[in-house]
Design a protein around this motif. Structure first.
Motif, PDB file in Angstrom:
ATOM      1  N   VAL A 197       0.772  -1.095  -0.283  1.00  0.00           N
ATOM      2  CA  VAL A 197      -0.065   0.078  -0.034  1.00  0.00           C
ATOM      3  C   VAL A 197       0.969   1.363  -0.067  1.00  0.00           C
ATOM      4  CG1 VAL A 197      -1.607   1.436   1.319  1.00  0.00           C
ATOM      5  CG2 VAL A 197      -1.924  -1.112   1.210  1.00  0.00           C
ATOM      6  N   ALA A 198       1.939   1.163   0.713  1.00  0.00           N
ATOM      7  CA  ALA A 198       2.593   2.570   1.033  1.00  0.00           C
ATOM      8  C   ALA A 198       3.401   2.814  -0.455  1.00  0.00           C
ATOM      9  CB  ALA A 198       3.661   2.293   2.020  1.00  0.00           C
ATOM     10  N   ILE A 199       4.044   1.918  -0.929  1.00  0.00           N
ATOM     11  CA  ILE A 199       5.060   2.190  -2.291  1.00  0.00           C
ATOM     12  C   ILE A 199       4.327   3.147  -3.297  1.00  0.00           C
ATOM     13  CG2 ILE A 199       6.252   0.916  -4.066  1.00  0.00           C
ATOM     14  CD1 ILE A 199       7.387  -1.059  -2.038  1.00  0.00           C
ATOM     15  N   PRO A 200       3.102   2.729  -3.939  1.00  0.00           N
ATOM     16  CA  PRO A 200       2.474   3.538  -4.941  1.00  0.00           C
ATOM     17  C   PRO A 200       2.261   4.840  -4.265  1.00  0.00           C
ATOM     18  CG  PRO A 200       1.437   1.284  -4.695  1.00  0.00           C
ATOM     19  CD  PRO A 200       2.651   1.530  -3.628  1.00  0.00           C
ATOM     20  N   ASN A 201       1.877   4.942  -2.987  1.00  0.00           N
ATOM     21  CA  ASN A 201       1.563   6.281  -2.395  1.00  0.00           C
ATOM     22  C   ASN A 201       2.875   7.174  -2.255  1.00  0.00           C
ATOM     23  OD1 ASN A 201      -1.040   5.762  -2.186  1.00  0.00           O
ATOM     24  ND2 ASN A 201      -0.901   5.155   0.113  1.00  0.00           N
ATOM     25  N   MET A 202       3.861   6.456  -2.082  1.00  0.00           N
ATOM     26  CA  MET A 202       5.151   7.176  -2.141  1.00  0.00           C
ATOM     27  C   MET A 202       5.718   7.630  -3.577  1.00  0.00           C
ATOM     28  SD  MET A 202       7.452   5.159   0.990  1.00  0.00           S
ATOM     29  CE  MET A 202       9.070   5.320   0.023  1.00  0.00           C
ATOM     30  N   GLN A 203       5.550   6.677  -4.452  1.00  0.00           N
ATOM     31  CA  GLN A 203       5.853   7.154  -5.940  1.00  0.00           C
ATOM     32  C   GLN A 203       4.856   8.276  -6.258  1.00  0.00           C
ATOM     33  OE1 GLN A 203       5.187   3.138  -7.627  1.00  0.00           O
ATOM     34  NE2 GLN A 203       7.434   2.900  -7.670  1.00  0.00           N
ATOM     35  N   ARG A 204       3.714   8.203  -6.057  1.00  0.00           N
ATOM     36  CA  ARG A 204       2.536   9.427  -6.421  1.00  0.00           C
ATOM     37  C   ARG A 204       3.202  10.717  -5.714  1.00  0.00           C
ATOM     38  NH1 ARG A 204       0.686  11.815 -10.325  1.00  0.00           N
ATOM     39  NH2 ARG A 204      -1.221  13.072  -9.557  1.00  0.00           N
ATOM     40  N   ALA A 205       3.460  10.624  -4.594  1.00  0.00           N
ATOM     41  CA  ALA A 205       4.141  11.689  -3.717  1.00  0.00           C
ATOM     42  C   ALA A 205       5.395  12.298  -4.405  1.00  0.00           C
ATOM     43  CB  ALA A 205       4.233  11.444  -2.315  1.00  0.00           C
ATOM     44  N   GLN A 206       6.239  11.652  -4.771  1.00  0.00           N
ATOM     45  CA  GLN A 206       7.553  11.946  -5.484  1.00  0.00           C
ATOM     46  C   GLN A 206       7.114  12.671  -6.829  1.00  0.00           C
ATOM     47  OE1 GLN A 206      10.567  11.558  -4.582  1.00  0.00           O
ATOM     48  NE2 GLN A 206      11.226  13.032  -6.148  1.00  0.00           N
ATOM     49  N   ILE A 207       6.102  11.834  -7.546  1.00  0.00           N
ATOM     50  CA  ILE A 207       5.706  12.715  -8.846  1.00  0.00           C
ATOM     51  C   ILE A 207       4.893  14.006  -8.710  1.00  0.00           C
ATOM     52  CG2 ILE A 207       4.043  12.348 -10.730  1.00  0.00           C
ATOM     53  CD1 ILE A 207       4.685   9.568 -10.732  1.00  0.00           C
ATOM     54  N   ASN A 208       4.276  14.273  -7.609  1.00  0.00           N
ATOM     55  CA  ASN A 208       3.590  15.309  -7.273  1.00  0.00           C
ATOM     56  C   ASN A 208       4.349  16.494  -6.831  1.00  0.00           C
ATOM     57  OD1 ASN A 208       1.024  14.587  -7.821  1.00  0.00           O
ATOM     58  ND2 ASN A 208       0.718  14.012  -5.697  1.00  0.00           N
ATOM     59  N   GLY A 209       5.461  16.119  -6.113  1.00  0.00           N
ATOM     60  CA  GLY A 209       6.537  16.739  -5.728  1.00  0.00           C
ATOM     61  C   GLY A 209       7.540  17.563  -6.897  1.00  0.00           C
ATOM     62  N   ASN A 210       7.790  16.614  -7.835  1.00  0.00           N
ATOM     63  CA  ASN A 210       8.576  16.872  -9.180  1.00  0.00           C
ATOM     64  C   ASN A 210       7.457  17.847  -9.883  1.00  0.00           C
ATOM     65  OD1 ASN A 210      10.624  15.108  -8.421  1.00  0.00           O
ATOM     66  ND2 ASN A 210      10.014  13.587  -9.941  1.00  0.00           N
ATOM     67  N   GLU A 211       6.367  17.542 -10.124  1.00  0.00           N
ATOM     68  CA  GLU A 211       5.370  18.511 -10.681  1.00  0.00           C
ATOM     69  C   GLU A 211       5.427  19.916 -10.139  1.00  0.00           C
ATOM     70  OE1 GLU A 211       1.905  16.304 -11.750  1.00  0.00           O
ATOM     71  OE2 GLU A 211       2.895  15.234 -13.452  1.00  0.00           O
ATOM     72  N   SER A 212       5.221  19.728  -8.901  1.00  0.00           N
ATOM     73  CA  SER A 212       5.237  21.057  -8.026  1.00  0.00           C
ATOM     74  C   SER A 212       6.474  21.954  -8.366  1.00  0.00           C
ATOM     75  CB  SER A 212       4.697  21.044  -6.702  1.00  0.00           C
ATOM     76  OG  SER A 212       3.593  20.318  -6.512  1.00  0.00           O
ATOM     77  N   GLN A 213       7.478  21.323  -8.138  1.00  0.00           N
ATOM     78  CA  GLN A 213       8.911  21.883  -8.536  1.00  0.00           C
ATOM     79  C   GLN A 213       8.905  22.523  -9.655  1.00  0.00           C
ATOM     80  OE1 GLN A 213      11.217  22.375  -5.994  1.00  0.00           O
ATOM     81  NE2 GLN A 213      12.594  23.556  -7.608  1.00  0.00           N
ATOM     82  N   THR A 214       8.465  21.807 -10.682  1.00  0.00           N
ATOM     83  CA  THR A 214       8.701  22.384 -11.960  1.00  0.00           C
ATOM     84  C   THR A 214       7.994  23.550 -12.214  1.00  0.00           C
ATOM     85  OG1 THR A 214       9.152  20.080 -12.944  1.00  0.00           O
ATOM     86  CG2 THR A 214       8.174  21.507 -14.541  1.00  0.00           C
ATOM     87  N   ILE A 215       6.612  23.382 -11.848  1.00  0.00           N
ATOM     88  CA  ILE A 215       5.771  24.762 -11.981  1.00  0.00           C
ATOM     89  C   ILE A 215       6.509  26.064 -11.292  1.00  0.00           C
ATOM     90  CG2 ILE A 215       3.534  25.599 -11.507  1.00  0.00           C
ATOM     91  CD1 ILE A 215       2.308  22.855 -11.724  1.00  0.00           C
ATOM     92  N   CYS A 216       6.855  25.839 -10.272  1.00  0.00           N
ATOM     93  CA  CYS A 216       7.699  26.790  -9.830  1.00  0.00           C
ATOM     94  C   CYS A 216       9.079  27.432 -10.212  1.00  0.00           C
ATOM     95  CB  CYS A 216       8.200  26.314  -8.263  1.00  0.00           C
ATOM     96  SG  CYS A 216       6.933  26.316  -6.855  1.00  0.00           S
ATOM     97  N   GLU A 217       9.525  26.436 -10.914  1.00  0.00           N
ATOM     98  CA  GLU A 217      10.483  26.867 -11.825  1.00  0.00           C
ATOM     99  C   GLU A 217      10.194  27.647 -13.002  1.00  0.00           C
ATOM    100  OE1 GLU A 217      12.715  22.770 -12.442  1.00  0.00           O
ATOM    101  OE2 GLU A 217      13.867  23.235 -10.419  1.00  0.00           O
ATOM    102  N   LEU A 218       9.055  27.142 -13.687  1.00  0.00           N
ATOM    103  CA  LEU A 218       8.606  27.911 -14.726  1.00  0.00           C
ATOM    104  C   LEU A 218       8.427  29.198 -14.247  1.00  0.00           C
ATOM    105  CD1 LEU A 218       6.728  24.928 -16.374  1.00  0.00           C
ATOM    106  CD2 LEU A 218       8.733  25.786 -17.190  1.00  0.00           C
TER     107      LEU A 218
END
Length: 140
Positions: free
Chosen positions: A19-40
């Motif tokens: 249960v934890a691993i997919p949630n951690m992967q999704r959190a990592q993707i969300n973090g990457n996307e949020s960081q990218t929007i900030c960089e843009l």
């Protein structure tokens, strides 16, 4: 502890991990996307500063044409200047140095480092696509 008790504990741990691993992967993707929007958004501000300050000292108000120029301007870090950071690849294109530029940010590994493709231009509006490289007509 008996063997059955140990097996029950191992089974519970396995379920928790499953249960934890997919949630951690999704959190990592969300973090990457949020960081990218900030960089843009950062790119938009820095390009405006570069333009208004004639930062390349060529007596012409123009935008930076490369990420390396923005790094030399002292406003982005060396990692971001390489074009790749936090699972996204940033590509700066200059439509016309006097009037416009575009940055497209694509996941380094689609589906793993990010789900959305991003686009921003001199207007500062960040757009995205879920299926392909984002363009000016994609949703905000």
């Amino acid at each position: 502890m008996t063997l059955i008790e140990i097996l029950v504990v191992v089974a519970i741990i396995a379920v928790l991990i499953a249960v934890a691993i997919p949630n951690m992967q999704r959190a990592q993707i969300n973090g990457n996307e949020s960081q990218t929007i900030c960089e843009l958004r950062l790119f938009t501000s820095i390009q405006n500063m570069f333009f208004l300050g004639d930062s390349d000292n060529d007596d012409s108000y123009d935008f930076a044409t490369t990420l390396a120029e923005l790094e030399a301007f002292g406003k982005i870090d060396p990692t971001l200047a390489t074009g790749t950071k936090k699972g996204y690849v940033h590509d700066l294109s200059v439509v016309d140095p006097l009037t416009g530029w575009v940055i497209q940010s694509d996941p380094e590994t689609p589906g793993s480092t990010g789900l959305r493709y991003f686009y921003v231009d001199q207007t500062g509006v960040v757009r995205f696509s879920l299926t392909q490289r984002a363009i000016a007509t994609d949703p905000v």
